[in-house]
Design a protein around this motif. Sequence first.
Motif, mmCIF file in Angstrom:
data_model
loop_
_atom_site.group_PDB
_atom_site.id
_atom_site.type_symbol
_atom_site.label_atom_id
_atom_site.label_comp_id
_atom_site.label_asym_id
_atom_site.label_seq_id
_atom_site.Cartn_x
_atom_site.Cartn_y
_atom_site.Cartn_z
ATOM 1 N N PRO A 154 0.801 -1.229 0.000
ATOM 2 C CA PRO A 154 0.000 0.000 0.000
ATOM 3 C C PRO A 154 0.833 1.279 0.000
ATOM 4 O O PRO A 154 0.380 2.315 -0.479
ATOM 5 C CB PRO A 154 -0.820 -0.122 1.296
ATOM 6 C CG PRO A 154 -0.017 -1.033 2.178
ATOM 7 C CD PRO A 154 0.637 -2.005 1.249
ATOM 8 N N ILE A 155 2.050 1.232 0.525
ATOM 9 C CA ILE A 155 2.864 2.455 0.586
ATOM 10 C C ILE A 155 3.399 2.815 -0.795
ATOM 11 O O ILE A 155 3.269 3.946 -1.263
ATOM 12 C CB ILE A 155 4.031 2.275 1.587
ATOM 13 C CG1 ILE A 155 3.470 2.079 2.997
ATOM 14 C CG2 ILE A 155 4.965 3.486 1.537
ATOM 15 C CD1 ILE A 155 4.541 1.850 4.055
ATOM 16 N N HIS A 156 4.008 1.838 -1.472
ATOM 17 C CA HIS A 156 4.523 2.090 -2.813
ATOM 18 C C HIS A 156 3.397 2.118 -3.847
ATOM 19 O O HIS A 156 3.499 2.804 -4.863
ATOM 20 C CB HIS A 156 5.553 1.022 -3.197
ATOM 21 C CG HIS A 156 6.850 1.153 -2.466
ATOM 22 N ND1 HIS A 156 7.029 0.699 -1.177
ATOM 23 C CD2 HIS A 156 8.036 1.705 -2.845
ATOM 24 C CE1 HIS A 156 8.267 0.954 -0.790
ATOM 25 N NE2 HIS A 156 8.901 1.564 -1.769
ATOM 26 N N GLY A 157 2.370 1.316 -3.594
ATOM 27 C CA GLY A 157 1.180 1.363 -4.432
ATOM 28 C C GLY A 157 1.405 0.996 -5.887
ATOM 29 O O GLY A 157 0.837 1.618 -6.778
ATOM 30 N N GLY A 158 2.218 -0.003 -6.133
ATOM 31 C CA GLY A 158 2.473 -0.413 -7.507
ATOM 32 C C GLY A 158 2.391 -1.912 -7.685
ATOM 33 O O GLY A 158 2.221 -2.666 -6.719
ATOM 34 N N ARG A 159 2.510 -2.325 -8.927
ATOM 35 C CA ARG A 159 2.517 -3.753 -9.248
ATOM 36 C C ARG A 159 3.628 -4.034 -10.249
ATOM 37 O O ARG A 159 3.683 -3.409 -11.308
ATOM 38 C CB ARG A 159 1.171 -4.200 -9.825
ATOM 39 C CG ARG A 159 0.058 -4.271 -8.797
ATOM 40 C CD ARG A 159 -1.221 -4.835 -9.384
ATOM 41 N NE ARG A 159 -2.252 -4.969 -8.376
ATOM 42 C CZ ARG A 159 -2.390 -6.022 -7.574
ATOM 43 N NH1 ARG A 159 -1.542 -7.037 -7.692
ATOM 44 N NH2 ARG A 159 -3.353 -6.074 -6.676
ATOM 45 N N ILE A 160 4.493 -4.969 -9.894
ATOM 46 C CA ILE A 160 5.559 -5.407 -10.794
ATOM 47 C C ILE A 160 4.948 -6.332 -11.835
ATOM 48 O O ILE A 160 4.291 -7.315 -11.489
ATOM 49 C CB ILE A 160 6.663 -6.132 -10.005
ATOM 50 C CG1 ILE A 160 7.311 -5.183 -8.994
ATOM 51 C CG2 ILE A 160 7.710 -6.720 -10.946
ATOM 52 C CD1 ILE A 160 8.246 -5.868 -8.010
ATOM 53 N N ASP A 161 5.159 -6.023 -13.115
ATOM 54 C CA ASP A 161 4.538 -6.835 -14.168
ATOM 55 C C ASP A 161 4.888 -8.308 -14.009
ATOM 56 O O ASP A 161 4.005 -9.160 -13.929
ATOM 57 C CB ASP A 161 4.975 -6.338 -15.549
ATOM 58 C CG ASP A 161 4.292 -5.033 -15.934
ATOM 59 O OD1 ASP A 161 3.333 -4.635 -15.241
ATOM 60 O OD2 ASP A 161 4.719 -4.411 -16.923
ATOM 61 N N SER A 162 6.173 -8.619 -13.997
ATOM 62 C CA SER A 162 6.614 -10.012 -13.835
ATOM 63 C C SER A 162 7.828 -10.055 -12.923
ATOM 64 O O SER A 162 8.735 -9.230 -13.040
ATOM 65 C CB SER A 162 6.991 -10.649 -15.176
ATOM 66 O OG SER A 162 5.912 -10.692 -16.063
ATOM 67 N N LEU A 163 7.828 -11.045 -12.057
ATOM 68 C CA LEU A 163 8.939 -11.264 -11.139
ATOM 69 C C LEU A 163 9.555 -12.617 -11.465
ATOM 70 O O LEU A 163 8.847 -13.608 -11.672
ATOM 71 C CB LEU A 163 8.424 -11.249 -9.695
ATOM 72 C CG LEU A 163 9.417 -11.019 -8.559
ATOM 73 C CD1 LEU A 163 10.131 -9.692 -8.725
ATOM 74 C CD2 LEU A 163 8.684 -11.067 -7.220
ATOM 75 N N GLY A 164 10.905 -12.669 -11.539
ATOM 76 C CA GLY A 164 11.556 -13.929 -11.877
ATOM 77 C C GLY A 164 12.950 -14.010 -11.293
ATOM 78 O O GLY A 164 13.408 -13.105 -10.582
ATOM 79 N N ILE A 165 13.630 -15.103 -11.607
ATOM 80 C CA ILE A 165 15.009 -15.308 -11.176
ATOM 81 C C ILE A 165 15.745 -15.962 -12.339
ATOM 82 O O ILE A 165 15.235 -16.907 -12.951
ATOM 83 C CB ILE A 165 15.083 -16.161 -9.888
ATOM 84 C CG1 ILE A 165 16.522 -16.274 -9.386
ATOM 85 C CG2 ILE A 165 14.476 -17.530 -10.090
ATOM 86 C CD1 ILE A 165 16.609 -16.857 -7.975
ATOM 87 N N ASP A 166 16.915 -15.440 -12.695
ATOM 88 C CA ASP A 166 17.576 -15.962 -13.891
ATOM 89 C C ASP A 166 18.420 -17.185 -13.585
ATOM 90 O O ASP A 166 18.489 -17.656 -12.440
ATOM 91 C CB ASP A 166 18.372 -14.865 -14.617
ATOM 92 C CG ASP A 166 19.692 -14.500 -13.942
ATOM 93 O OD1 ASP A 166 20.089 -15.173 -12.961
ATOM 94 O OD2 ASP A 166 20.335 -13.536 -14.401
ATOM 95 N N GLU A 167 19.070 -17.725 -14.600
ATOM 96 C CA GLU A 167 19.780 -18.993 -14.461
ATOM 97 C C GLU A 167 21.026 -18.890 -13.593
ATOM 98 O O GLU A 167 21.590 -19.906 -13.188
ATOM 99 C CB GLU A 167 20.146 -19.535 -15.846
ATOM 100 C CG GLU A 167 20.875 -18.543 -16.722
ATOM 101 C CD GLU A 167 20.755 -18.888 -18.193
ATOM 102 O OE1 GLU A 167 20.651 -20.080 -18.534
ATOM 103 O OE2 GLU A 167 20.767 -17.950 -19.020
ATOM 104 N N ASN A 168 21.453 -17.651 -13.271
ATOM 105 C CA ASN A 168 22.574 -17.463 -12.360
ATOM 106 C C ASN A 168 22.119 -17.146 -10.940
ATOM 107 O O ASN A 168 22.940 -16.898 -10.066
ATOM 108 C CB ASN A 168 23.474 -16.331 -12.863
ATOM 109 C CG ASN A 168 24.057 -16.642 -14.228
ATOM 110 O OD1 ASN A 168 24.585 -17.721 -14.457
ATOM 111 N ND2 ASN A 168 23.941 -15.695 -15.152
ATOM 112 N N GLY A 169 20.803 -17.124 -10.731
ATOM 113 C CA GLY A 169 20.257 -16.840 -9.410
ATOM 114 C C GLY A 169 19.994 -15.375 -9.143
ATOM 115 O O GLY A 169 19.693 -14.982 -8.018
ATOM 116 N N ALA A 170 20.120 -14.512 -10.166
ATOM 117 C CA ALA A 170 19.891 -13.080 -9.985
ATOM 118 C C ALA A 170 18.403 -12.759 -10.030
ATOM 119 O O ALA A 170 17.678 -13.263 -10.898
ATOM 120 C CB ALA A 170 20.620 -12.291 -11.068
ATOM 121 N N PRO A 171 17.915 -11.893 -9.133
ATOM 122 C CA PRO A 171 16.509 -11.464 -9.181
ATOM 123 C C PRO A 171 16.249 -10.681 -10.472
ATOM 124 O O PRO A 171 17.104 -9.914 -10.920
ATOM 125 C CB PRO A 171 16.372 -10.556 -7.957
ATOM 126 C CG PRO A 171 17.540 -10.884 -7.086
ATOM 127 C CD PRO A 171 18.637 -11.302 -7.999
#
Length: 295
Positions: A52-69
């Motif tokens: 509620p504070i930031h009030g946004g939505r991240i389109d897609s969340l994932g993790i790559d093949e090296n483990g990076a967000p």
Amino acid sequence: MADLKLYNTKGGVTELMPRLADAEADVQSIVEGNMEKLLGVRFLASEYSTGPIHGGRIDSLGIDENGAPVIVEYKRGTDAGVINQGLFYLSWLMDHRAEFRHVVRDRLGAAVAAQVLWSAPRLICVAGGFTRYDVHAVREHRRSIDLVRYRFFGNEHIGLETVASVTGHAPATSAACRRASAMASGRRRDSAMKELAAAVEEVLLGLGDGITRVQRKTYCAYQRLRNFACVCPPQQAKLLVYLKADPQEVDLVPGFTRDVTVLGHHGTGDLEVQLRTERDLERAQDLFRLSYTGV
């Protein structure tokens, strides 16, 4: 991609005209349903709320093949705000690491959650187009950002083109990369292996523009949006390089190339290349190029 022409040759030659999506959600749906194949990223969540504070939505969340967000943001056409919007969400993510690890743990398990690479978070922007100002802007940021342009061709084809790809953290020097690998392996390299490792890196980085490098404890990955090569520390006087090439399409040579599809190893890729000398590196360059052009 504006100059790319695609033709259907069945029953003659018919040009498939490029077009933008009818709606942003059409692009998002296709990418999320095939994220690992298209971007080399494992899908975690869609329209992820930042609270509620930031009030946004991240389109897609994932993790790559090296483990990076990874955060993926989409725009139907050209939108100057997509990069800033994505960077806003990326900053939020870095401040909510425990929450991200919880998502990874629920989706992929505790082992993956424990190996998240926080030193190299990524933003991937998928849009119908980018301006030259966008390309310049990402090169000025300290974050890892990929700009990917899409086009639909007819009703059954989609094309993706990497417009810009930058590594946010300062690139490690060859010596620094080798020192990190030496610490991980727990032993010194002799001068011949150091020279060979430096030559391998030079060849991999010289394959094309937009190649970035990610250092992990057990391997050094080279990627163009997705990994195409992973170099492990030397063992028994040889360097092991893992490539994204189909071992079934390569003439395997004992002591030089090996199919590791069902074998566990550090890094990504099913084709193992063993390098002991500069001569081996010369023999391997066609395989490096095959992997680079295939991702």
